[in-house]
Motif scaffolding. Sequence first.
Motif, mmCIF file in Angstrom:
data_model
loop_
_atom_site.group_PDB
_atom_site.id
_atom_site.type_symbol
_atom_site.label_atom_id
_atom_site.label_comp_id
_atom_site.label_asym_id
_atom_site.label_seq_id
_atom_site.Cartn_x
_atom_site.Cartn_y
_atom_site.Cartn_z
ATOM 1 N N UNK A 29 -35.898 8.271 21.762
ATOM 2 C CA UNK A 29 -35.342 7.279 21.959
ATOM 3 C C UNK A 29 -34.168 7.001 21.659
ATOM 4 N N UNK A 30 -33.412 7.494 21.570
ATOM 5 C CA UNK A 30 -31.954 7.303 20.270
ATOM 6 C C UNK A 30 -31.083 7.724 21.653
ATOM 7 N N UNK A 31 -31.231 8.783 23.102
ATOM 8 C CA UNK A 31 -30.545 8.831 23.660
ATOM 9 C C UNK A 31 -30.595 7.239 25.150
ATOM 10 N N UNK A 32 -32.111 7.409 25.282
ATOM 11 C CA UNK A 32 -32.865 7.170 26.167
ATOM 12 C C UNK A 32 -32.817 5.114 26.543
ATOM 13 N N UNK A 33 -32.224 5.102 24.777
ATOM 14 C CA UNK A 33 -32.844 3.612 25.165
ATOM 15 C C UNK A 33 -30.997 3.157 25.325
ATOM 16 N N UNK A 34 -30.243 2.994 24.728
ATOM 17 C CA UNK A 34 -28.643 2.426 24.884
ATOM 18 C C UNK A 34 -28.814 2.748 26.492
ATOM 19 N N UNK A 37 -31.606 0.251 28.799
ATOM 20 C CA UNK A 37 -31.306 -0.982 27.921
ATOM 21 C C UNK A 37 -30.316 -1.432 27.941
ATOM 22 N N UNK A 38 -29.350 -1.148 27.207
ATOM 23 C CA UNK A 38 -27.871 -1.447 27.506
ATOM 24 C C UNK A 38 -27.658 -1.656 25.859
ATOM 25 N N UNK A 39 -28.817 -1.240 24.925
ATOM 26 C CA UNK A 39 -28.534 -2.066 23.587
ATOM 27 C C UNK A 39 -28.390 -0.817 22.937
ATOM 28 N N UNK A 40 -27.348 -0.609 22.430
ATOM 29 C CA UNK A 40 -26.930 0.456 21.522
ATOM 30 C C UNK A 40 -27.108 0.449 19.852
ATOM 31 N N UNK A 74 -30.930 -5.752 16.178
ATOM 32 C CA UNK A 74 -30.282 -7.122 15.511
ATOM 33 C C UNK A 74 -30.997 -8.255 16.098
ATOM 34 N N UNK A 75 -31.212 -8.431 17.398
ATOM 35 C CA UNK A 75 -31.663 -9.927 17.885
ATOM 36 C C UNK A 75 -32.787 -10.711 17.167
ATOM 37 N N UNK A 76 -33.339 -9.895 16.615
ATOM 38 C CA UNK A 76 -34.549 -10.125 15.785
ATOM 39 C C UNK A 76 -36.147 -10.209 16.337
#
Length: 128
Positions: A29-34, A37-40, A74-76
């Motif tokens: 998750x920590x490597x693939x999510x960013x 999705x571009x979410x870091x 962080x966007x909620x």
Amino acid sequence: TPGQREKAGAQLHPGSHLKQATISFAMKVFTSLPQLTGISAFQLRYDDTIYTGSASSTISPVADGSGSFIVESPDGWIAYLGGASDANPLENRLIELQQILTIAQQQQLSLATIDLRYGLYPVYTLKQ
């Protein structure tokens, strides 16, 4: 209090024992999510009280480790990813997440939750 402990799920602390598959899933998750999705910036939690199996399953989520990883943005919004034992691969779930985020941005939707635990049937809710 015991009621609050049950509601919050298992708390990880030094000396906690986790299955290797659970640790590997979290690392993916920590490597693939960013990447997908571009979410870091996000928080990743694990809740062993959230049931992720099929409705016909009688196995307790606590007993078989089928809780859910939860991404807090962080966007909620929060996204329920499910766990390492889900049949739908993590990459597919993250692609679904990215597609929902794109739709929300295009339509200017304010997401509250995104549930990716049910294979080809992702669900999202909007903030009121």
